[in-house]
Design an enzyme around this catalytic site. Structure first.
Site, PDB file in Angstrom:
ATOM      1  N   GLY A  49       0.818  -1.215   0.000  1.00  0.00           N
ATOM      2  CA  GLY A  49       0.000   0.000   0.000  1.00  0.00           C
ATOM      3  C   GLY A  49       0.839   1.247   0.000  1.00  0.00           C
ATOM      4  N   GLU A  97      -0.608   0.538  -5.792  1.00  0.00           N
ATOM      5  CA  GLU A  97       0.532   0.284  -4.912  1.00  0.00           C
ATOM      6  C   GLU A  97       0.808  -1.213  -4.768  1.00  0.00           C
ATOM      7  OE1 GLU A  97       2.695   2.173  -3.347  1.00  0.00           O
ATOM      8  OE2 GLU A  97       1.895   4.195  -3.636  1.00  0.00           O
ATOM      9  N   GLU A 154       4.371  -2.843  -5.778  1.00  0.00           N
ATOM     10  CA  GLU A 154       5.229  -3.436  -4.751  1.00  0.00           C
ATOM     11  C   GLU A 154       5.372  -4.945  -4.876  1.00  0.00           C
ATOM     12  OE1 GLU A 154       4.385  -0.087  -1.290  1.00  0.00           O
ATOM     13  OE2 GLU A 154       3.702  -2.134  -0.974  1.00  0.00           O
ATOM     14  N   GLU A 179      11.475  -7.837  -0.018  1.00  0.00           N
ATOM     15  CA  GLU A 179      10.938  -9.187   0.032  1.00  0.00           C
ATOM     16  C   GLU A 179       9.412  -9.083   0.112  1.00  0.00           C
ATOM     17  OE1 GLU A 179      11.558 -12.962   3.118  1.00  0.00           O
ATOM     18  OE2 GLU A 179      12.654 -11.108   3.431  1.00  0.00           O
TER      19      GLU A 179
END
Ligand SMILES: [Zn+2]
Length: 169
Positions: free
Chosen positions: A70, A86, A90, A134
């Site tokens: 987010g 987001e 990501e 990660e």
């Protein structure tokens, strides 16, 4: 949080005006009234086989800690759009919002964090290395320890998710 002294729309000096039970600086010209100035953070709870997707932050003072996918909502986005954007940036997963799960005011910085349930519609795990080191799926009872969680709003969102799952038939 300091109140505005001048109207951010037209520069007129604001005057104290009773609105909704409080005296607020307000603009006598355009009607602007100084309520909470807030940023909106939009997160997703992305589930797969009963596990939730977390990302390990790779920037800032919370670097190394786990967060929900987010980020902050842009001027031209809805919270849902920001959460979807987001999450894809990501994690590489394109998601679809299923519903609003939780909201939280993160003090003292006035940030309202909204957390949506979302499901993966396409893509595969591919992190943005400048933001995230990660990404991994965690079962609800094997989440990272609290000291490795990035934000109070992460804990709040995960708690809301576990409560939601327990309540499901
Ligand atoms: Zn004004």
């Amino acid at each position: 949080m300091t109140a505005f002294a001048f109207c951010p729309r037209d520069g007129t000096k604001l005057v104290p005006t009773p609105i909704d039970g409080r005296e607020r600086p307000a603009c006598p010209r355009c009607g602007f009234a100084d309520f909470l100035h807030v940023q909106i953070g939009a997160n997703t709870i992305v589930q797969q086989d009963g596990r939730v997707l977390l990302v390990r932050l790779n920037y800032g003072p919370r670097s190394g800690r786990w967060a929900l996918p987010g980020g902050l909502v842009e001027q031209d986005e809805t919270p849902e759009e920001a959460a979807v954007r987001e999450t894809e940036e990501e994690t590489g997963f394109r998601v679809e919002i299923e519903g609003l799960l939780a909201t939280m005011r993160r003090a003292p910085a006035p940030i309202i964090v909204v957390t949506f349930r979302a499901r993966i519609v396409s893509g595969e795990l591919r992190i943005a290395p400048e933001e995230v080191s990660e990404a991994a799926f965690f079962p609800g009872d094997e989440l990272p320890p609290l000291e490795e969680i990035a934000w109070p709003s992460t804990i709040h969102g995960l708690d809301a998710w576990r409560a939601f799952e327990r309540a499901r038939p």
